[in-house]
Design a protein around this motif. Sequence first.
Motif, PDB file in Angstrom:
ATOM      1  N   GLU A  44       0.846  -1.205   0.000  1.00 19.95           N
ATOM      2  CA  GLU A  44       0.000   0.000   0.000  1.00 19.95           C
ATOM      3  C   GLU A  44       0.883   1.257   0.000  1.00 19.95           C
ATOM      4  O   GLU A  44       1.951   1.261   0.596  1.00 19.95           O
ATOM      5  CB  GLU A  44      -0.853  -0.039   1.265  1.00 19.95           C
ATOM      6  N   PHE A  45       0.418   2.293  -0.694  1.00 19.97           N
ATOM      7  CA  PHE A  45       1.152   3.571  -0.673  1.00 19.97           C
ATOM      8  C   PHE A  45       0.161   4.698  -0.949  1.00 19.97           C
ATOM      9  O   PHE A  45      -0.988   4.464  -1.316  1.00 19.97           O
ATOM     10  CB  PHE A  45       2.301   3.564  -1.698  1.00 19.97           C
ATOM     11  N   GLU A  46       0.655   5.927  -0.762  1.00 18.30           N
ATOM     12  CA  GLU A  46      -0.194   7.120  -0.956  1.00 18.30           C
ATOM     13  C   GLU A  46       0.164   7.821  -2.252  1.00 18.30           C
ATOM     14  O   GLU A  46       1.354   7.870  -2.613  1.00 18.30           O
ATOM     15  CB  GLU A  46       0.080   8.126   0.165  1.00 18.30           C
ATOM     16  N   VAL A  47      -0.838   8.379  -2.907  1.00 18.26           N
ATOM     17  CA  VAL A  47      -0.576   9.182  -4.109  1.00 18.26           C
ATOM     18  C   VAL A  47      -1.305  10.516  -3.987  1.00 18.26           C
ATOM     19  O   VAL A  47      -2.529  10.537  -3.777  1.00 18.26           O
ATOM     20  CB  VAL A  47      -1.057   8.478  -5.392  1.00 18.26           C
ATOM     21  N   GLU A  48      -0.543  11.581  -4.094  1.00 19.36           N
ATOM     22  CA  GLU A  48      -1.159  12.905  -4.150  1.00 19.36           C
ATOM     23  C   GLU A  48      -1.432  13.223  -5.614  1.00 19.36           C
ATOM     24  O   GLU A  48      -0.514  13.176  -6.456  1.00 19.36           O
ATOM     25  CB  GLU A  48      -0.221  13.959  -3.549  1.00 19.36           C
ATOM     26  N   THR A 100      -5.521  13.446  -2.078  1.00 19.03           N
ATOM     27  CA  THR A 100      -4.554  12.370  -1.829  1.00 19.03           C
ATOM     28  C   THR A 100      -5.343  11.086  -1.632  1.00 19.03           C
ATOM     29  O   THR A 100      -6.353  11.072  -0.922  1.00 19.03           O
ATOM     30  CB  THR A 100      -3.706  12.699  -0.577  1.00 19.03           C
ATOM     31  N   VAL A 101      -4.887  10.026  -2.286  1.00 22.15           N
ATOM     32  CA  VAL A 101      -5.600   8.737  -2.202  1.00 22.15           C
ATOM     33  C   VAL A 101      -4.626   7.666  -1.699  1.00 22.15           C
ATOM     34  O   VAL A 101      -3.412   7.802  -1.827  1.00 22.15           O
ATOM     35  CB  VAL A 101      -6.165   8.306  -3.578  1.00 22.15           C
ATOM     36  N   THR A 102      -5.201   6.617  -1.141  1.00 21.83           N
ATOM     37  CA  THR A 102      -4.398   5.466  -0.715  1.00 21.83           C
ATOM     38  C   THR A 102      -4.604   4.348  -1.726  1.00 21.83           C
ATOM     39  O   THR A 102      -5.751   4.011  -2.066  1.00 21.83           O
ATOM     40  CB  THR A 102      -4.844   4.987   0.678  1.00 21.83           C
ATOM     41  N   ILE A 142      -3.086   2.377  -9.321  1.00 27.25           N
ATOM     42  CA  ILE A 142      -3.275   3.829  -9.157  1.00 27.25           C
ATOM     43  C   ILE A 142      -4.425   4.281 -10.053  1.00 27.25           C
ATOM     44  O   ILE A 142      -5.262   5.096  -9.665  1.00 27.25           O
ATOM     45  CB  ILE A 142      -1.985   4.595  -9.537  1.00 27.25           C
ATOM     46  N   ARG A 198       6.728   5.210   0.056  1.00 30.32           N
ATOM     47  CA  ARG A 198       5.390   5.308   0.660  1.00 30.32           C
ATOM     48  C   ARG A 198       4.496   6.290  -0.064  1.00 30.32           C
ATOM     49  O   ARG A 198       3.307   6.356   0.176  1.00 30.32           O
ATOM     50  CB  ARG A 198       5.521   5.755   2.142  1.00 30.32           C
ATOM     51  N   ARG A 199       5.102   7.123  -0.961  1.00 32.80           N
ATOM     52  CA  ARG A 199       4.302   8.224  -1.503  1.00 32.80           C
ATOM     53  C   ARG A 199       4.792   8.663  -2.875  1.00 32.80           C
ATOM     54  O   ARG A 199       5.993   8.665  -3.160  1.00 32.80           O
ATOM     55  CB  ARG A 199       4.440   9.392  -0.504  1.00 32.80           C
TER      56      ARG A 199
END
Length: 321
Positions: free
Chosen positions: A235-239, A246-248, A255, A315-316
């Motif tokens: 799992e990671f975050e994307v702005e 921002t979504v997980t 994505i 992570r991002r």
Amino acid sequence: MTVNALPQTELDLEVLVARKEAIADDVVRLTFRHPGGEPLPPWLPGAHLDLVLQPGLVRQYSLCGDPGDRSVLEVAVLRERASRGGSELVHTGLHAGDLVRIRGPRNHFPLVAAQRYLFIAGGIGITPIVPMIAAADEAGAEWQLMYGGRTRSSMAFHQELSQKYGDRVRICPRDEGGLPELRDLFATAPEGTSVYCCGPEALLTDAERRHADRPSVSLHVERFSPKENNDPGTEFEVELARSGITVTVPADRSILEVAEDAGVPVLSSCQEGVCGTCETAVLEGVPDHRDSVLTEDEQAANDTMMICVSRACGRRLVLDL
Ligand code: FES
């Protein structure tokens, strides 16, 4: 290269299937014309079209005709034994006189200017190579083609190529002389040769292995099927910078899927990392590239990524969406 951060100007229209003809065992050539007789969009060797065969059934096929003839677009389609529906529908459900929606052309396999080319094709992988050879020949470059296939009768365009270009074309049907040997081809290619290779995964992998011993030649490959990847990812975050959200992205989703669920539209087609439609600019972070479109150098630059398959190394990520 077109990315989602840039305006999309590609064609999206219905064209007429003007002709459908068998050109080898299990291979048909489709010739498209504009229904109103208007010129079709320009393209260069290596480009492909999306055929929208049904809602949700989109397939990519390389253009194999003459880029100088704007009145038609031509693709050749192999009936895949393990068809997931696309090639089967082309062979059995699409007929001369039908209208079909196309998108593109797009080109992630462009022919770079060079003095010398080595073209390597396996089976239906000959399709993008045919206009490349014509362009290389027209430009006065030195070139040779090594073309492998199951049997002579399964190899589209082999007669035309041999008749037109003589002994610069080497035809290698497996049932006559075994699979083509790439080791000597790479070993003897003069420095600076541009090698273009398209065909089944085993051929591409072999070419990549041989190229590792000959870095003084450049290798360009095009994959029609996705690279295998058994790493489930995390799992990671994307702005999504332009959208301000921002979504997980969970381990089991892409994505692309998560962005669409969040109401951010993204152009996509194959959803397997092979067509390049979902290419998106990376503003921050390091992608875990899993596509078959970007070259090694493009992946290393980390400027863009294919968000249908690629993930994050950390992570991002921050994307221009
Ligand atoms: S949709 Fe084809 S590469 Fe992502």
